[in-house]
Design a protein around this motif. Structure first.
Motif, PDB file in Angstrom:
ATOM      1  N   LYS A 115       6.625  -2.871 -20.528  1.00 47.91           N
ATOM      2  CA  LYS A 115       7.260  -1.401 -20.163  1.00 47.91           C
ATOM      3  C   LYS A 115       8.197  -1.205 -20.826  1.00 47.91           C
ATOM      4  O   LYS A 115       9.378  -1.806 -20.975  1.00 47.91           O
ATOM      5  CB  LYS A 115       7.137  -2.344 -18.752  1.00 47.91           C
ATOM      6  CG  LYS A 115       6.828  -1.471 -17.962  1.00 47.91           C
ATOM      7  CD  LYS A 115       6.042  -1.141 -16.083  1.00 47.91           C
ATOM      8  CE  LYS A 115       6.769  -0.550 -15.198  1.00 47.91           C
ATOM      9  NZ  LYS A 115       6.110   1.229 -15.801  1.00 47.91           N
ATOM     10  N   GLY A 116       8.609  -0.049 -20.812  1.00 50.36           N
ATOM     11  CA  GLY A 116       9.942   0.212 -21.177  1.00 50.36           C
ATOM     12  C   GLY A 116      10.789   0.826 -19.946  1.00 50.36           C
ATOM     13  O   GLY A 116      10.224   0.561 -18.963  1.00 50.36           O
ATOM     14  N   GLY A 117      12.355   0.809 -20.956  1.00 47.62           N
ATOM     15  CA  GLY A 117      13.014  -0.225 -19.797  1.00 47.62           C
ATOM     16  C   GLY A 117      13.238  -0.795 -18.799  1.00 47.62           C
ATOM     17  O   GLY A 117      14.389  -0.095 -17.651  1.00 47.62           O
ATOM     18  N   GLY A 119      15.377  -3.229 -19.584  1.00 46.69           N
ATOM     19  CA  GLY A 119      16.294  -3.690 -19.915  1.00 46.69           C
ATOM     20  C   GLY A 119      16.483  -4.867 -20.914  1.00 46.69           C
ATOM     21  O   GLY A 119      16.775  -5.850 -21.107  1.00 46.69           O
ATOM     22  N   LYS A 120      15.032  -5.173 -22.223  1.00 48.60           N
ATOM     23  CA  LYS A 120      15.630  -5.453 -23.330  1.00 48.60           C
ATOM     24  C   LYS A 120      16.119  -5.529 -23.587  1.00 48.60           C
ATOM     25  O   LYS A 120      16.886  -6.838 -24.683  1.00 48.60           O
ATOM     26  CB  LYS A 120      14.065  -5.036 -23.781  1.00 48.60           C
ATOM     27  CG  LYS A 120      12.516  -4.872 -23.193  1.00 48.60           C
ATOM     28  CD  LYS A 120      11.684  -4.813 -24.407  1.00 48.60           C
ATOM     29  CE  LYS A 120      11.408  -3.339 -24.491  1.00 48.60           C
ATOM     30  NZ  LYS A 120      10.979  -2.629 -23.397  1.00 48.60           N
ATOM     31  N   HIS A 154      24.524  -0.097 -27.544  1.00 49.77           N
ATOM     32  CA  HIS A 154      24.500  -1.358 -26.903  1.00 49.77           C
ATOM     33  C   HIS A 154      26.421  -2.358 -26.924  1.00 49.77           C
ATOM     34  O   HIS A 154      27.035  -3.138 -25.899  1.00 49.77           O
ATOM     35  CB  HIS A 154      24.052  -2.644 -26.306  1.00 49.77           C
ATOM     36  CG  HIS A 154      22.704  -1.960 -25.484  1.00 49.77           C
ATOM     37  ND1 HIS A 154      21.989  -2.311 -24.235  1.00 49.77           N
ATOM     38  CD2 HIS A 154      21.892  -0.760 -25.146  1.00 49.77           C
ATOM     39  CE1 HIS A 154      21.534  -1.685 -23.219  1.00 49.77           C
ATOM     40  NE2 HIS A 154      21.210  -0.573 -24.269  1.00 49.77           N
ATOM     41  N   PRO A 230       8.424  -1.170 -26.836  1.00 52.05           N
ATOM     42  CA  PRO A 230       7.293  -2.146 -25.730  1.00 52.05           C
ATOM     43  C   PRO A 230       5.959  -1.419 -25.916  1.00 52.05           C
ATOM     44  O   PRO A 230       5.340  -0.671 -25.111  1.00 52.05           O
ATOM     45  CB  PRO A 230       7.749  -1.339 -24.275  1.00 52.05           C
ATOM     46  CG  PRO A 230       8.421   0.506 -24.950  1.00 52.05           C
ATOM     47  CD  PRO A 230       9.727  -0.033 -25.968  1.00 52.05           C
ATOM     48  N   GLU A 310      20.461  -6.850 -10.552  1.00 55.69           N
ATOM     49  CA  GLU A 310      21.257  -5.551 -10.416  1.00 55.69           C
ATOM     50  C   GLU A 310      22.003  -4.950  -9.786  1.00 55.69           C
ATOM     51  O   GLU A 310      22.628  -5.547  -8.911  1.00 55.69           O
ATOM     52  CB  GLU A 310      20.056  -4.878  -9.273  1.00 55.69           C
ATOM     53  CG  GLU A 310      20.575  -2.956  -9.314  1.00 55.69           C
ATOM     54  CD  GLU A 310      19.576  -2.302  -9.853  1.00 55.69           C
ATOM     55  OE1 GLU A 310      18.757  -2.493 -10.230  1.00 55.69           O
ATOM     56  OE2 GLU A 310      20.598  -1.362 -10.020  1.00 55.69           O
ATOM     57  N   ARG A 312      24.196  -1.303 -11.138  1.00 55.64           N
ATOM     58  CA  ARG A 312      24.223  -0.498 -12.196  1.00 55.64           C
ATOM     59  C   ARG A 312      25.635  -0.782 -12.765  1.00 55.64           C
ATOM     60  O   ARG A 312      26.145   0.017 -13.800  1.00 55.64           O
ATOM     61  CB  ARG A 312      23.355   0.937 -11.663  1.00 55.64           C
ATOM     62  CG  ARG A 312      23.165   1.566 -11.897  1.00 55.64           C
ATOM     63  CD  ARG A 312      22.377   2.658 -10.988  1.00 55.64           C
ATOM     64  NE  ARG A 312      23.683   3.534 -10.353  1.00 55.64           N
ATOM     65  CZ  ARG A 312      24.290   4.122 -11.336  1.00 55.64           C
ATOM     66  NH1 ARG A 312      24.131   4.782 -11.820  1.00 55.64           N
ATOM     67  NH2 ARG A 312      25.070   5.223 -10.510  1.00 55.64           N
ATOM     68  N   ALA A 315      26.317  -2.504 -15.279  1.00 53.80           N
ATOM     69  CA  ALA A 315      25.582  -2.999 -16.619  1.00 53.80           C
ATOM     70  C   ALA A 315      26.085  -1.144 -16.865  1.00 53.80           C
ATOM     71  O   ALA A 315      26.181  -1.333 -18.143  1.00 53.80           O
ATOM     72  CB  ALA A 315      24.203  -2.402 -15.868  1.00 53.80           C
ATOM     73  N   VAL A 319      27.927  -1.322 -21.209  1.00 54.93           N
ATOM     74  CA  VAL A 319      26.970   0.075 -22.751  1.00 54.93           C
ATOM     75  C   VAL A 319      28.260   0.641 -22.917  1.00 54.93           C
ATOM     76  O   VAL A 319      28.632   1.115 -23.850  1.00 54.93           O
ATOM     77  CB  VAL A 319      25.697  -0.455 -22.061  1.00 54.93           C
ATOM     78  CG1 VAL A 319      25.166   0.945 -23.468  1.00 54.93           C
ATOM     79  CG2 VAL A 319      24.731  -0.691 -21.525  1.00 54.93           C
ATOM     80  N   ILE A 333      26.010 -11.096 -13.302  1.00 52.34           N
ATOM     81  CA  ILE A 333      24.726 -10.653 -14.146  1.00 52.34           C
ATOM     82  C   ILE A 333      25.990 -11.962 -15.202  1.00 52.34           C
ATOM     83  O   ILE A 333      24.069 -12.480 -16.165  1.00 52.34           O
ATOM     84  CB  ILE A 333      24.921  -9.159 -14.967  1.00 52.34           C
ATOM     85  CG1 ILE A 333      24.306  -8.507 -13.901  1.00 52.34           C
ATOM     86  CG2 ILE A 333      24.505  -9.804 -16.263  1.00 52.34           C
ATOM     87  CD1 ILE A 333      24.343  -6.867 -14.937  1.00 52.34           C
TER      88      ILE A 333
HETATM   89  N1  LIG Z   1      20.582  -5.667 -14.714  1.00 53.11           N
HETATM   90  C1  LIG Z   1      21.007  -4.526 -14.395  1.00 53.11           C
HETATM   91  N2  LIG Z   1      21.642  -3.904 -13.122  1.00 53.11           N
HETATM   92  C2  LIG Z   1      21.770  -2.223 -13.777  1.00 53.11           C
HETATM   93  N3  LIG Z   1      21.478  -1.619 -14.174  1.00 53.11           N
HETATM   94  C3  LIG Z   1      20.888  -2.314 -15.312  1.00 53.11           C
HETATM   95  C4  LIG Z   1      20.730  -3.986 -15.236  1.00 53.11           C
HETATM   96  N4  LIG Z   1      19.856  -4.679 -17.195  1.00 53.11           N
HETATM   97  C5  LIG Z   1      19.866  -2.415 -17.400  1.00 53.11           C
HETATM   98  N5  LIG Z   1      20.445  -1.973 -16.670  1.00 53.11           N
HETATM   99  C6  LIG Z   1      20.424  -0.470 -17.720  1.00 53.11           C
HETATM  100  O1  LIG Z   1      19.095  -0.133 -17.007  1.00 53.11           O
HETATM  101  C7  LIG Z   1      18.868   1.014 -18.496  1.00 53.11           C
HETATM  102  C8  LIG Z   1      17.435   0.247 -19.086  1.00 53.11           C
HETATM  103  O2  LIG Z   1      18.090  -0.881 -19.846  1.00 53.11           O
HETATM  104  P1  LIG Z   1      17.381  -1.153 -21.652  1.00 53.11           P
HETATM  105  O3  LIG Z   1      17.587   0.310 -22.136  1.00 53.11           O
HETATM  106  O4  LIG Z   1      18.305  -2.211 -22.075  1.00 53.11           O
HETATM  107  O5  LIG Z   1      15.991  -1.010 -21.720  1.00 53.11           O
HETATM  108  P2  LIG Z   1      14.365  -1.180 -22.285  1.00 53.11           P
HETATM  109  O6  LIG Z   1      13.857  -2.526 -22.167  1.00 53.11           O
HETATM  110  O7  LIG Z   1      15.054  -2.021 -23.664  1.00 53.11           O
HETATM  111  O8  LIG Z   1      14.149  -0.091 -22.801  1.00 53.11           O
HETATM  112  P3  LIG Z   1      13.684   0.908 -23.376  1.00 53.11           P
HETATM  113  O9  LIG Z   1      12.126  -0.027 -23.699  1.00 53.11           O
HETATM  114  O10 LIG Z   1      13.870   1.935 -24.048  1.00 53.11           O
HETATM  115  O11 LIG Z   1      13.878  -0.311 -24.700  1.00 53.11           O
HETATM  116  C9  LIG Z   1      20.278   0.824 -19.326  1.00 53.11           C
HETATM  117  O12 LIG Z   1      20.823   2.225 -18.830  1.00 53.11           O
HETATM  118  C10 LIG Z   1      20.804  -0.666 -18.725  1.00 53.11           C
HETATM  119  O13 LIG Z   1      22.570   0.217 -18.703  1.00 53.11           O
END
Ligand SMILES: Nc1ncnc2c1ncn2[C@@H]1O[C@H](COP(=O)(O)OP(=O)(O)OP(=O)(O)O)[C@@H](O)[C@H]1O
Ligand SMILES: [Mg+2]
Length: 365
Positions: A115-117, A119-120, A154, A230, A310, A312, A315, A319, A333
């Motif tokens: 899944k995208g987004g 937090g990878k 990041h 993803p 979480e 926000r 985080a 970044v 975190i």
């Molecule tokens: N634990 C957390 N609490 C709050 N926000 C978070 C947390 N982890 C990640 N985020 C926020 O969520 C957003 C997406 O994170 P990230 O880019 O790491 O996801 P991803 O899985 O790498 O996305 P993609 O699939 O597009 O590569 C970012 O804006 C990040 O700051």
């Protein structure tokens, strides 16, 4: 306190012996072997204080990690230490942590999710920075999200080489050659190989290139972390998964994300990847979720490697500043990330003095 002249058994070669003499000048060497079974046999007779193992050795029929756990269970008073051939350094703190296993050997940790987004990138940058701090810079992060990777964002790394720059010289490259194509994250000392400058250049990074770069990186730094897209069907992800000693599956408590995580685990199992090679992490964990972490564990049928809360505001700020939260001590975190690091690389998460032992189970469970 450890004996001033400890009895040491060595599994390795002349380099390992040299490193042992440098680390413990008064050591009594009980034997030096190329074979772990032989070392085990001798250990049963002489009960060594320390066993030093070259991480490039492979025991027969089991992983090195499994061998170490088995050895530790049989000889709890012995300290098992690893020699990382790439830096020629013996794992730190071994004399201060008798009876503990500190594995700072070669590891390739692939952070992935279908899944995208979820937090990878957030998790991989935080984990890799923590590992770099704990290992004194012996870690590298590779951005394998080749079309839209944002590791550089990041970590606030602008300008500098990318993976496409090294392709022409790759066939003759030695592991040290990677240094020229690596950027350094100042606050953590992390080495970073960034993705292509433009998405259209991503086609140049073939699966063969990925395979070679991963092999060189793990030889050069020992601790390799890989951020991924993803995408399960991608050959590049396939190469990363093949090279992984551990796959970190990232999910949120969202039901769609959990279902995709479970399907991915099924597919990995069908591909013959053992459950022990997978670590599931919940990101953006909230105690208000309809899926509490205990239910998540029941649904996935695994014990979680950790849960990152979480937050926000924190985080977003980290970044924005290019400073992962794992570099800060007083943060939920950060604590969760250090706990995950310790889960993935036993001993490593305990090596930073400013940290207290990270909690594996916080108020979420
Ligand atoms: N634990 C957390 N609490 C709050 N926000 C978070 C947390 N982890 C990640 N985020 C926020 O969520 C957003 C997406 O994170 P990230 O880019 O790491 O996801 P991803 O899985 O790498 O996305 P993609 O699939 O597009 O590569 C970012 O804006 C990040 O700051
Ligand atoms: Mg990402």
């Amino acid at each position: 306190m450890m004996n001033d002249s400890p009895l040491v058994l060595i599994a390795g070669d002349a380099h390992t012996e040299k490193a042992v003499s440098a680390r413990w000048p008064k050591a009594r060497i009980g034997g030096s072997f190329r074979d772990l079974s032989l070392l085990e046999y001798v250990a049963s007779g002489i009960r060594p204080d320390i066993v030093v193992v070259d991480v490039s050795l492979s025991p027969r029929g089991e992983t090195l990690e499994a061998w170490v756990s088995r050895f530790k269970a049989a000889y709890p008073s012995s300290t098992v230490s690893m020699l990382d051939g790439s830096s020629n350094r013996i794992s730190q703190d071994v004399s201060e942590v008798p009876g503990q296993t500190t594995v700072l050997g070669s590891q390739t940790v692939v952070i992935w999710s279908p899944k995208g987004g979820v937090g990878k990138t957030f998790l991989s940058t935080n984990l890799a920075c923590a590992a770099s701090l704990a290992s004194g810079g012996n870690a590298v992060l590779l951005d394998m999200d080749l079309c839209s990777g944002d590791v550089a964002v990041h970590l606030d790394l602008f300008d500098g080489p990318t993976i496409t720059d090294l392709i022409p010289v790759l066939p003759d490259m030695r592991s040290e050659g990677l240094d020229k194509y690596t950027r350094r994250h100042g606050p953590s000392g992390l080495n970073v190989i960034c993705g292509p400058r433009q998405p259209e250049l991503s086609d140049l990074v073939t699966p063969e290139v990925v395979k070679s770069v991963l092999a060189l990186a793990s030889k050069r730094w020992g601790l390799t972390y890989v951020d991924t897209p993803p995408d399960m069907a991608s050959d590049v992800v396939g190469e990363c998964v093949d090279a992984a000693t551990k796959i970190v599956l990232v999910t949120t408590q969202d039901v769609a994300s959990l279902k995709q995580c479970r399907s991915a685990m099924d597919i990995f199992a069908k591909l013959g990847i053992p459950g022990s090679a997978m670590a599931v992490v919940v990101n953006r964990a909230s105690k208000d979720s309809l899926m509490p972490l205990q239910k998540v564990e029941e649904f996935l049928g695994v014990e979680l490697a950790g849960a990152v809360p979480e937050d926000r505001k924190a985080a977003e700020r980290s970044v924005f500043e290019g400073r992962p939260l794992s570099l800060i001590s007083k943060n939920e975190i950060s604590e969760a990330v250090w706990g995950i690091l310790d889960h993935l690389s036993p001993g490593l998460g305990r090596t930073t003095p400013k940290k207290k032992t990270p909690r594996r189970r916080g108020f979420f469970w």
